[in-house]
Design a protein around this motif. Structure first.
Motif, PDB file in Angstrom:
ATOM      1  N   GLN A 128       0.421   9.766  -6.042  1.00 14.70           N
ATOM      2  CA  GLN A 128       0.945  10.250  -7.304  1.00 14.70           C
ATOM      3  C   GLN A 128       1.515   9.264  -8.083  1.00 14.70           C
ATOM      4  O   GLN A 128       1.138   9.180  -9.301  1.00 14.70           O
ATOM      5  N   VAL A 129       1.990   8.082  -7.536  1.00  7.88           N
ATOM      6  CA  VAL A 129       2.353   6.999  -8.477  1.00  7.88           C
ATOM      7  C   VAL A 129       1.254   6.233  -9.047  1.00  7.88           C
ATOM      8  O   VAL A 129       1.127   6.035 -10.166  1.00  7.88           O
ATOM      9  N   ARG A 130       0.096   6.095  -8.281  1.00  6.23           N
ATOM     10  CA  ARG A 130      -1.030   5.359  -8.800  1.00  6.23           C
ATOM     11  C   ARG A 130      -1.722   6.195 -10.106  1.00  6.23           C
ATOM     12  O   ARG A 130      -2.052   5.809 -11.045  1.00  6.23           O
ATOM     13  N   ALA A 171       4.033   9.534   2.577  1.00  9.30           N
ATOM     14  CA  ALA A 171       3.812   8.308   2.005  1.00  9.30           C
ATOM     15  C   ALA A 171       2.535   8.130   1.063  1.00  9.30           C
ATOM     16  O   ALA A 171       2.739   7.632   0.035  1.00  9.30           O
ATOM     17  N   GLU A 172       1.546   8.490   1.785  1.00  7.91           N
ATOM     18  CA  GLU A 172       0.297   8.366   1.242  1.00  7.91           C
ATOM     19  C   GLU A 172       0.049   9.364  -0.088  1.00  7.91           C
ATOM     20  O   GLU A 172      -0.186   8.964  -1.091  1.00  7.91           O
ATOM     21  N   GLU A 230       8.302   4.670  -0.986  1.00 12.71           N
ATOM     22  CA  GLU A 230       9.068   3.629  -0.088  1.00 12.71           C
ATOM     23  C   GLU A 230       9.931   4.164   1.184  1.00 12.71           C
ATOM     24  O   GLU A 230      10.036   3.432   2.126  1.00 12.71           O
ATOM     25  N   GLU A 231      10.581   5.281   0.631  1.00 12.92           N
ATOM     26  CA  GLU A 231      11.439   5.757   1.623  1.00 12.92           C
ATOM     27  C   GLU A 231      10.726   6.431   2.802  1.00 12.92           C
ATOM     28  O   GLU A 231      11.258   6.320   4.007  1.00 12.92           O
ATOM     29  N   ALA A 232       9.538   7.010   2.553  1.00 14.93           N
ATOM     30  CA  ALA A 232       8.734   7.792   3.446  1.00 14.93           C
ATOM     31  C   ALA A 232       8.101   6.546   4.539  1.00 14.93           C
ATOM     32  O   ALA A 232       8.062   6.853   5.468  1.00 14.93           O
TER      33      ALA A 232
END
Length: 90
Positions: free
Chosen positions: A78-80, A72-73, A61-63
């Motif tokens: 990584q989150v997914r 961000a991508e 979110e920060e990126a």
């Protein structure tokens, strides 16, 4: 050479414009917000990988807010990954 007479009513200004190159703004479509799935799977599934998912979601979110699309991508991917691992293990 023919002389052009201004219309009745006084002198008029003639404005000549040159074509100017158009400015094009290209923007990426917004990425999906992974903070909600990361938080829900933290509460319901395998919490040890979800701590990393929430941390990565914050960085993503920060990126995204600073328009750093490549970073961000990477963070969103990584989150997914961590969300999917937590769902599979949990």
């Amino acid at each position: 050479m023919a002389q052009v007479q201004p219309p009745a009513g006084g002198p008029h200004n003639v404005v000549v414009t040159q074509p100017v190159p158009a400015t094009v703004v290209v923007s990426q479509p917004p990425q999906r917000d992974w903070m909600v799935p990361a938080t829900l799977t933290y509460l319901c599934c395998f919490w040890s990988t979800e701590i990393e998912a929430i941390y990565s979601a914050c960085w993503a979110e920060e990126a995204a807010s600073s328009c750093d699309v490549p970073k961000a991508e990477v963070q969103y991917k990584q989150v997914r990954l961590f969300v999917n691992i937590s769902i599979a293990v949990g």
